[in-house]
Design an enzyme around this catalytic site. Structure first.
Site, PDB file in Angstrom:
ATOM      1  N   GLU A   1       1.450   3.577   3.032  1.00 59.88           N
ATOM      2  CA  GLU A   1       1.966   3.036   4.284  1.00 59.88           C
ATOM      3  C   GLU A   1       3.488   2.994   4.160  1.00 59.88           C
ATOM      4  O   GLU A   1       4.081   1.989   3.775  1.00 59.88           O
ATOM      5  CB  GLU A   1       1.350   1.658   4.548  1.00 59.88           C
TER       6      GLU A   1
ATOM      7  N   HIS B   1       3.423  -3.378   6.579  1.00 60.18           N
ATOM      8  CA  HIS B   1       2.297  -2.463   6.372  1.00 60.18           C
ATOM      9  C   HIS B   1       2.332  -1.369   7.425  1.00 60.18           C
ATOM     10  O   HIS B   1       3.275  -1.258   8.209  1.00 60.18           O
ATOM     11  CB  HIS B   1       0.974  -3.235   6.447  1.00 60.18           C
TER      12      HIS B   1
ATOM     13  N   HIS C   1       0.875  -1.173   0.000  1.00 62.04           N
ATOM     14  CA  HIS C   1       0.000   0.000   0.000  1.00 62.04           C
ATOM     15  C   HIS C   1       0.913   1.224   0.000  1.00 62.04           C
ATOM     16  O   HIS C   1       1.675   1.441   0.949  1.00 62.04           O
ATOM     17  CB  HIS C   1      -0.915   0.002   1.224  1.00 62.04           C
TER      18      HIS C   1
ATOM     19  N   GLU D   1       2.172  -4.861  10.934  1.00 62.31           N
ATOM     20  CA  GLU D   1       1.629  -3.505  10.957  1.00 62.31           C
ATOM     21  C   GLU D   1       2.520  -2.688  11.887  1.00 62.31           C
ATOM     22  O   GLU D   1       2.559  -2.922  13.095  1.00 62.31           O
ATOM     23  CB  GLU D   1       0.175  -3.516  11.448  1.00 62.31           C
TER      24      GLU D   1
END
Length: 744
Positions: free
Chosen positions: A353, A488, A350, A580
């Site tokens: 990110e 991410h 993404h 994350e």
């Protein structure tokens, strides 16, 4: 110096400026004279403002606001439209992105600002309290829970405010505003005022000439709107005071999310290093955001500095033609070495990110520097592992987000590819293929549990598959990766496969056959990450992952069909998790050194896990040649892996005793017991497979060589056995024919 230490501060108030001299006793206590001086200054500056004409709109605004760029217009001019602002971008902005803000964000979005530093005049309920008034905070799917998407005032009047305590004197330069994040409600603030204070008792407004400044807010709920003060202001507290908002008849609420820009001034009461939070890293790395050109330059500089252990290569191109560059780090770059496992980090799937991208750029610099310095941990890692770092899988998306900047990109700008594809859902759905086969196949022995082929319709040119996804799949197929991680942003948690639920439920725990090892991998990263391992931290958005020790099965969080992790597990030998990295998808450049400190140990320790379990080479017993594509089975784990071109294999396993079998067509299977220890190196489990006689005979006959005596004897035995079998069959047929003739 005896008695008082004189400290001079450039003090700005009411969007004007002057100098105040503050005295502090040498013993470190705060001087009463300093407090009086500040309070006096706060109450005596009205005449210091330069005159300025307010806008003549229905609700006067200062014109300090821009929704699309960081530069500001003068107070006497109206805000530019989107087309006008876009048309005035310079070539330099197009190439390099927006200029840096004068002062960084205080950290409402990144949680650097604690919940206790936020207050409000009122709030509707706990889930809409001041602690939820953070830029880009995301709500849950249900309105009314404790994780709503903004601060919302209980009352609908102009006396409502959200207050931020900077905890020290700060030169405030601007505010960024968003509306409420909700799939059910539409609440935004159209205009607002700003006030400052040093004690929360006396408040002074930001002025526009002789009138109180009114700033332009939001026209939609998600686009961040930046207001830069014409003149910065020094104070400890700042309040955002909404003036107009979306009414929605009589149901419109005053709701907002915010970030405050400000430069902290030296605190005379904090004279020791331990009294302040660290903001720097001891490592001398390039801590800033790198666009595509700058990323290439940095990677090239690392290769020039360490040419013996690095290699840059491209695995393909993005939709707009930007190359997907990979940095390889190995003691023999460009070549797969027998027995040496392959590892990969992928970031930027993404594009918005961005922390993973910068961490991988930092990581390649760090490994180069420490290898040259002789750090034995890094030297061992480089010599025993072939490392591949892909810092930007979605460079098109990154460039879009980069041009807006870290605070104005919002939550989703740059997430998708240029074609609008979410690459986290773009890999072939092999989960459904596997589960459908399990349901339909009556003979369980015919089921496969690994190396699932890609469905034909997915491989056609017409398939809606991003060029970046195709490039990564080809990369996975060409290099025998053993372990990887997908970096991410937007949360603080490590997720592991499966990411997809079996029956398309919104969320459901869906484990793989290697659940225990995946949990180990997730724990390794989470427990060594300085933020994740902090049990006093607050949740990022709408789920408290501390309850799960910061790890979770991906499908138990939310259903993600077509994920890279699931595809990697089912189509290749590679185990992969998703990390994350931070609550803030696009941290400000000033936060990158600390983010590196938070993640450095995690990145290194996770890479070292590629040496867990067993490894070996599957060879032909007679020739000693490696056997490719041999299946490695571990008893009681219904997921196999395969040997690669040279016959070497790696099977990730937790410590324990395992019964392992190697098998392939044309050979007798071979089994042995392998003991995995707690050491940081794998157990060697080699296999030598014996060819079946028929296969060996075929091979020799094709070569035209003389048969060995053992094979000649074996061939005679096979011929005699075949003769006996055929003779018995002929005799049975003759006997049956004789009986029929007798009856007739």
């Amino acid at each position: 110096m005896a008695g008082f230490l004189l400290i001079t501060l450039l003090f700005y108030l009411n969007c004007g400026s002057f100098v105040v001299v503050i005295s502090r006793p040498a013993d470190g206590t705060t001087s009463r004279r300093a407090t009086v001086a500040l309070n006096t200054a706060l109450t005596s500056t009205e005449s210091l403002f330069s005159a300025g004409k307010p806008n003549t709109t229905e609700v006067p605004t200062t014109g300090f606001t821009t929704r699309y760029r960081k530069s500001i217009s003068k107070p006497t001019t109206a805000p530019e439209s989107l087309s006008e602002a876009a048309g005035k971008k310079t070539e330099r902005e197009e190439e390099e992105g927006p200029p840096e803000l004068e002062c960084p964000p205080l950290g409402l979005e990144s949680l650097k600002v604690k919940d206790t530093q936020l207050r409000a005049s009122s709030y509707k309920r706990r889930g809409l309290g001041p602690h939820r008034g953070r830029l880009n905070i995301q709500s849950g799917t249900v309105d009314g829970d404790i994780y709503d998407g903004a601060w919302c005032a209980q009352y609908r009047d102009k006396k409502q405010w959200l207050e931020v305590d900077a905890r020290r004197l700060t030169r405030f330069t601007g505010v960024i505003l968003q509306g409420r994040n909700s799939i059910w409600s539409w609440d935004i603030v159209h205009t607002y005022k700003v006030q400052f204070s040093n004690d929360t008792l006396v408040w002074k407004p930001c002025m526009n000439g002789t009138e109180e400044a009114i700033f332009e807010g939001n026209q939609d709920a998600e686009t961040p709107v930046l207001a830069l003060f014409d003149t910065s202001t020094v104070a400890r507290y700042i309040r955002i005071n909404p003036q107009t908002w979306y009414q929605n008849g009589t149901k419109g609420d005053i709701c907002l999310r915010a970030e405050v820009l400000g430069c902290a001034l030296p605190d005379p009461n904090s004279i020791y290093p331990w009294q302040t939070e660290p903001t720097e890293s001891k490592d001398k790395l390039d801590f800033r955001h790198h666009n595509y050109k700058e990323m290439r330059k940095l990677m090239k500089s690392v290769q020039d500095e360490c040419p013996d252990i690095t290699r840059i290569y491209s695995i393909g191109k993005s939709y707009t033609g930007l190359k997907l560059y990979v940095m390889e780090i190995s003691d023999n770059p460009g070549k797969h070495e027998l027995g040496e496992p392959e590892f990969r980090y992928v970031a930027g799937m993404h594009g918005n990110e961005v922390l993973g991208r910068e961490l991988l750029l930092n990581l390649m610099q760090y490994i180069c520097q420490e290898y040259k310095r002789g750090d034995q941990r890094i030297v061992h890692l480089v010599k025993e592992t072939r490392i591949h770092l892909l810092p930007s899988m979605n460079p098109d998306g990154y460039e879009m987000a980069f041009k807006k900047g870290s605070e104005l990109a919002g939550w989703s700008l740059g997430r998708y590819s240029y074609e609008g594809i979410d690459m986290n859902h773009n890999f072939a759905d092999l989960n459904s293929v596997m589960w459908t086969a399990i349901e339909l196949e009556t003979d369980q022995s015919k089921l496969i549990n690994h190396y699932f082929p890609i469905p034909e319709q997915y491989t056609t040119e017409e398939a809606f598959v991003a060029s970046e996804t195709r490039a990564v799949i080809s990369w996975m197929q060409n290099i025998p990766f053993v372990l990887g991680a997908n970096l991410h942003g937007g949360e603080l948690v490590v997720t592991y496969p499966y990411d997809m639920t079996r029956d398309w439920a919104p969320r459901e725990h869906t484990p793989t056959a290697d659940e225990s090892f995946f949990r180990w991998l997730a724990v390794v990263y989470a427990s060594t990450n300085q933020v994740m391992s902090n049990h006093d931290r607050r949740p990022c958005h709408n789920k408290d992952f501390l309850r799960y020790n910061n790890i979770i099965n991906g499908a138990d969080w939310h259903n993600v069909p077509g994920s890279m992790n699931d595809f990697s597990y089912l189509h290749t030998n590679c185990f992969e998790v998703t990390v994350e990295l931070s609550c803030d998808k696009f941290p400000h450049a000033s936060e990158l050194p600390i983010e590196w400190e938070n993640n450095r140990e995690s990145l290194l320790t996770y890479m070292e896990q590629v040496h867990r379990g067993i490894k070996g080479v599957v060879r032909d017993k007679d020739t000693g040649a490696g056997i490719a594509d041999a299946v490695i089975k571990v008893d009681d784990i219904d997921h196999h892996i395969r040997s690669v071109a040279d016959g070497d294999y790696w099977r990730l396993l937790n410590p324990g005793e395992y019964r392992v079998t190697a098998t392939t067509d044309g050979y007798f299977p071979s089994s042995r017991t392998c003991q995995v220890m707690y050491d940081h190196y794998p157990t060697i489990c080699d296999f030598r497979l014996t060819k079946m006689p028929k296969e060996r005979l075929k091979e020799l006959l094709m070569k035209g060589g003389k048969l060995p005596k053992d094979l000649q004897l074996r061939l005679r035995q096979l011929r005699m056995r075949k003769l006996r079998v055929t003779t018995k069959a002929i005799n049975r047929r003759r006997a049956a024919a004789a009986k029929r003739a007798k009856r007739v």
